[in-house]
Structures are given as C-alpha cells and as structure tokens.
Design a protein around this motif. Structure first.
Motif, PDB file in Angstrom:
ATOM      1  N   PRO A   1       7.042  43.473  -1.414  1.00 50.94           N
ATOM      2  CA  PRO A   1       5.818  44.102  -1.062  1.00 50.94           C
ATOM      3  C   PRO A   1       5.595  44.793   0.103  1.00 50.94           C
ATOM      4  O   PRO A   1       5.158  45.894   0.374  1.00 50.94           O
TER       5      PRO A   1
ATOM      6  N   GLU B   1       7.700  45.958   2.136  1.00 48.36           N
ATOM      7  CA  GLU B   1       8.475  47.016   2.367  1.00 48.36           C
ATOM      8  C   GLU B   1       8.140  48.395   1.648  1.00 48.36           C
ATOM      9  O   GLU B   1       8.676  49.332   1.779  1.00 48.36           O
ATOM     10  N   SER B   2       7.371  48.233   0.778  1.00 50.32           N
ATOM     11  CA  SER B   2       6.700  49.523   0.006  1.00 50.32           C
ATOM     12  C   SER B   2       5.749  50.264   0.884  1.00 50.32           C
ATOM     13  O   SER B   2       5.393  49.875   1.836  1.00 50.32           O
ATOM     14  N   GLY B   3       5.905  51.483   0.537  1.00 49.52           N
ATOM     15  CA  GLY B   3       4.777  52.426   1.039  1.00 49.52           C
ATOM     16  C   GLY B   3       5.491  53.351   2.288  1.00 49.52           C
ATOM     17  O   GLY B   3       6.732  53.086   2.553  1.00 49.52           O
ATOM     18  N   TRP B   4       4.607  54.288   2.929  1.00 52.18           N
ATOM     19  CA  TRP B   4       5.387  55.225   3.852  1.00 52.18           C
ATOM     20  C   TRP B   4       5.510  54.261   5.149  1.00 52.18           C
ATOM     21  O   TRP B   4       4.596  53.457   5.595  1.00 52.18           O
TER      22      TRP B   4
ATOM     23  N   MET C   1      12.367  45.201  -4.097  1.00 55.95           N
ATOM     24  CA  MET C   1      11.954  45.444  -2.846  1.00 55.95           C
ATOM     25  C   MET C   1      10.848  44.444  -2.532  1.00 55.95           C
ATOM     26  O   MET C   1       9.810  44.476  -3.508  1.00 55.95           O
TER      27      MET C   1
END
Length: 86
Positions: A3, A5-8, A1
């Motif tokens: 970077p 695209e990560s997180g809420w 994934m």
C-alpha cells in the motif's frame, strides 16, 4: 504492491529483473532533465540518463521528421540533411 508503494511519487523501488513504466505530467516545464538510480554503482553503470521535455508543437514536428526518416536509406538521409539549415 504494498500500500505504501501505490500512488504518484518521484522515487520508486524497482526490484531486480523488473521493468517499470514512468508517466508524468510536466505541464509547462520544458527543457533538459534526467533520471537516475540512487545506488551509485548502478548510476555509474548507466542507470542515469538525460531526457528532453519538448512543447507539444515541437514534439509533433520532431515526430513527423522521425517518421519521414523511416524507410529512407543512408543516401536519402544524407541528401535530406544536406538540404537542412542548421
């Protein structure tokens, strides 16, 4: 994934032949909502669905009623429904 695209987030990228699990905390919000794909062809083909957010006590009652319905045949379900006041 990647970077970025990560997180809420409330919009995600879903590649072809991929499954996604969506989790969210809706706190005190209840009621009807929907999710959908931003590609209109996909949306038209069913990638747009409603869902209902229920308060915890209502959800617990709903789950109990659904569990009660498992293992019942059509005659039992009809009898149970006829005794309910709608």
């Amino acid at each position: 994934m990647a970077p970025e695209e990560s997180g809420w987030k409330d919009t995600i990228t879903v590649n072809a032949n991929t499954l996604v699990t969506v989790a969210g905390r809706l706190a005190d919000q209840t009621g009807k909502a929907m999710y959908h794909c931003h590609l209109l062809d996909h949306e038209d083909e069913g990638m747009m669905r409603p869902f209902v957010v229920m308060p915890s006590p209502v959800h617990n009652i709903h789950r109990m009623l659904m569990d009660m319905g498992r293992g019942m045949d059509a005659h039992d379900m009809k009898h149970m429904k006829s005794g309910m006041k709608m």
